[in-house]
Design a protein around this motif. Structure first.
Motif, PDB file in Angstrom:
ATOM      1  N   PHE A  15       0.827  -1.209   0.000  1.00  0.00           N
ATOM      2  CA  PHE A  15       0.000   0.000   0.000  1.00  0.00           C
ATOM      3  C   PHE A  15       0.863   1.262   0.000  1.00  0.00           C
ATOM      4  O   PHE A  15       2.055   1.206   0.299  1.00  0.00           O
ATOM      5  CB  PHE A  15      -0.932  -0.009   1.213  1.00  0.00           C
ATOM      6  CG  PHE A  15      -1.872  -1.173   1.246  1.00  0.00           C
ATOM      7  CD1 PHE A  15      -2.977  -1.223   0.409  1.00  0.00           C
ATOM      8  CD2 PHE A  15      -1.637  -2.235   2.113  1.00  0.00           C
ATOM      9  CE1 PHE A  15      -3.846  -2.297   0.435  1.00  0.00           C
ATOM     10  CE2 PHE A  15      -2.502  -3.326   2.144  1.00  0.00           C
ATOM     11  CZ  PHE A  15      -3.601  -3.356   1.300  1.00  0.00           C
ATOM     12  N   PRO A  16       0.269   2.403  -0.338  1.00  0.00           N
ATOM     13  CA  PRO A  16       1.000   3.669  -0.245  1.00  0.00           C
ATOM     14  C   PRO A  16       1.515   3.873   1.179  1.00  0.00           C
ATOM     15  O   PRO A  16       0.767   3.691   2.143  1.00  0.00           O
ATOM     16  CB  PRO A  16      -0.055   4.719  -0.607  1.00  0.00           C
ATOM     17  CG  PRO A  16      -1.058   3.982  -1.441  1.00  0.00           C
ATOM     18  CD  PRO A  16      -1.098   2.598  -0.878  1.00  0.00           C
ATOM     19  N   SER A  17       2.787   4.235   1.309  1.00  0.00           N
ATOM     20  CA  SER A  17       3.396   4.330   2.634  1.00  0.00           C
ATOM     21  C   SER A  17       3.911   5.733   2.954  1.00  0.00           C
ATOM     22  O   SER A  17       4.624   5.921   3.929  1.00  0.00           O
ATOM     23  CB  SER A  17       4.548   3.319   2.759  1.00  0.00           C
ATOM     24  OG  SER A  17       5.518   3.519   1.751  1.00  0.00           O
ATOM     25  N   SER A  18       3.591   6.701   2.124  1.00  0.00           N
ATOM     26  CA  SER A  18       3.970   8.091   2.378  1.00  0.00           C
ATOM     27  C   SER A  18       2.875   8.988   1.819  1.00  0.00           C
ATOM     28  O   SER A  18       2.013   8.543   1.053  1.00  0.00           O
ATOM     29  CB  SER A  18       5.318   8.414   1.730  1.00  0.00           C
ATOM     30  OG  SER A  18       5.204   8.408   0.314  1.00  0.00           O
ATOM     31  N   PHE A  19       2.899  10.261   2.185  1.00  0.00           N
ATOM     32  CA  PHE A  19       1.870  11.191   1.722  1.00  0.00           C
ATOM     33  C   PHE A  19       1.911  11.363   0.204  1.00  0.00           C
ATOM     34  O   PHE A  19       0.873  11.460  -0.457  1.00  0.00           O
ATOM     35  CB  PHE A  19       2.031  12.543   2.409  1.00  0.00           C
ATOM     36  CG  PHE A  19       1.558  12.541   3.832  1.00  0.00           C
ATOM     37  CD1 PHE A  19       0.216  12.339   4.133  1.00  0.00           C
ATOM     38  CD2 PHE A  19       2.447  12.724   4.879  1.00  0.00           C
ATOM     39  CE1 PHE A  19      -0.236  12.333   5.450  1.00  0.00           C
ATOM     40  CE2 PHE A  19       2.011  12.709   6.205  1.00  0.00           C
ATOM     41  CZ  PHE A  19       0.662  12.514   6.481  1.00  0.00           C
TER      42      PHE A  19
END
Length: 424
Positions: A15-19
């Motif tokens: 999954f996306p792990s940063s903004f």
């Protein structure tokens, strides 16, 4: 604690792990979501119970959703699409209506948007490109015709693209850390990737060959052979179980499929290679409409890609391929680049040399289009200390980006004309 740490790392991997990753994911899921939702709610082309295949661009939507596709090419897809279909039917109340189509479209949307995030992660974390170049290449990739079409198309290629981008990113992390790819992830990758399209299982083993010291230490080499063998055994057993261990049917079906999809002579081979294999997955060619039937008395219209009809698309593809080859030879000693290129070469052998499905090779983009942005990333990285060349590459990619966006937008308006005429 060890389990918790592994779980967190797994979630960060998928999954996306940063903004910034979350922003990219949100952007594409909104854009693709609007497109797919509009098509699902207003047209019946995503799933029509009367049309098993070829409604648009040779995709087999209904056939794939109901059966997973032919067992000789997609051996374990049957089980995967059973879950997809049943979940979609649960949401739609058991009906194959607009809600059913909308659910299928959003599954595809989520998967393709996640694939684009995986490409960005590779550019940012493996290649270590500056943010501007990572975003430029990522958004360029997001405009590829394969991603646009697969973002609302329930197909094997849709999920294969995500699995291949995910595994390539995971394998690159392991190689960068000079670690081996553990047996369990390798087995899971082999079963999932090879299960959706059997020839892709070979790509799972390519990174293993580039593990540090593999050919200098017999224990490491033996361990690699063991992991690959174990993966093959698990895959083969599941494959045979799928067909009740009637292994002879694999050879007869595979041979008939090869004969069916490899003997089309209506278009010159060089043009099929350029317009369909290298081009159609990125830049839409023009479209043609054909009369089709479902073998049960129902006639319908099918939309197919034609070869390019002007010089500009050929120039576009030639420039892009030049950049890809430039990247390859510039980074020839880079094992990450070799992994990507060997993977790409497998598809070139299957479709361009063996000519399997060459006349519709634009539908196979999910197997290899992710290689383009990653090799572009390595090209930019190799000139990080050469501002003039970096500026030149940025201008070239900017021009390609602009043309790709305008041309693919125009072709999508033609696609909607087709939908309005025949699939309301």
């Amino acid at each position: 604690m060890a389990f918790k740490s592994k779980l967190i790392n797994l979630l960060k991997l998928i999954f996306p792990s940063s903004f910034i990753e979350l922003g990219i994911f949100a952007f594409f899921i909104i854009c693709y979501g609007i497109l797919g939702s509009y098509i699902a709610l207003n047209y019946r082309i995503i799933f029509d119970d009367r049309i098993p295949w070829d409604a648009y661009f040779s995709f087999d939507n209904r056939s794939i959703i109901m059966t997973g596709g032919s067992f000789e090419r997609h051996p374990l897809a049957y089980y995967f699409f059973n879950w997809i279909r049943e979940l979609a039917l649960l949401i739609s109340g058991g009906k194959t209506n607009d809600t059913f189509r909308l659910t299928l479209a959003w599954f595809s949307n989520l998967v393709i948007s996640s694939s684009i995030v995986q490409v960005f992660k590779y550019l940012k974390n493996i290649i270590s490109l500056p943010l501007f170049f990572s975003l430029l290449i990522t958004f360029f990739f997001g405009l590829f015709s394969t991603n646009i079409i697969l973002s609302f198309t329930p197909e094997n290629f849709t999920y294969t693209l995500f699995l291949l981008t995910l595994f390539n990113y995971y394998a690159a992390i392991k190689i960068k850390k000079e670690e081996k790819i553990p047996a369990i992830p390798l087995i899971l990758a082999g079963i999932s990737i090879g299960g959706l399209t059997v020839t892709n299982i070979v790509k799972v083993f390519i990174p293993v060959v580039f593990e540090k010291g593999l050919f200098k230490n017999w224990k490491k080499f033996g361990n690699a052979v063991f992991r690959i063998t174990l993966t093959c055994i698990c895959f083969i057993l599941l494959y045979l179980n799928r067909i009740d261990f009637k292994y002879k049917t694999i050879f007869s079906k595979t041979n008939s499929q090869y004969e069916k999809f490899s003997n089309v002579k209506s278009t010159p081979i060089w043009d099929m290679i350029s317009s369909y294999f290298f081009g159609g997955n990125i830049l839409f060619p023009s479209f043609i409409i054909r009369d089709k039937h479902n073998m049960k008395g129902f006639d319908f219209k099918g939309l197919f890609m034609d070869v390019y009809t002007s010089g500009i698309p050929y120039i576009f593809i030639s420039i892009l391929l030049t950049l890809i080859l430039w990247s390859y030879f510039r980074n020839f000693k880079n094992k990450f680049v070799q992994i990507l290129m060997i993977s790409f070469f497998i598809d070139i052998i299957i479709h361009c040399i063996m000519r399997f499905g060459l006349h519709t090779s634009y539908i196979y983009g999910g197997h290899f289009v992710f290689v383009y942005p990653l090799l572009l990333g390595w090209l930019f990285y190799s000139y990080k200390s050469s501002p003039k060349i970096l500026s030149f590459l940025t201008i070239i990619l900017g021009l390609l980006f602009t043309y790709l966006a305008s041309s693919n937008y125009l072709r999508m308006t033609e696609f909607f004309w087709f939908l309005n005429q025949y699939y309301q």
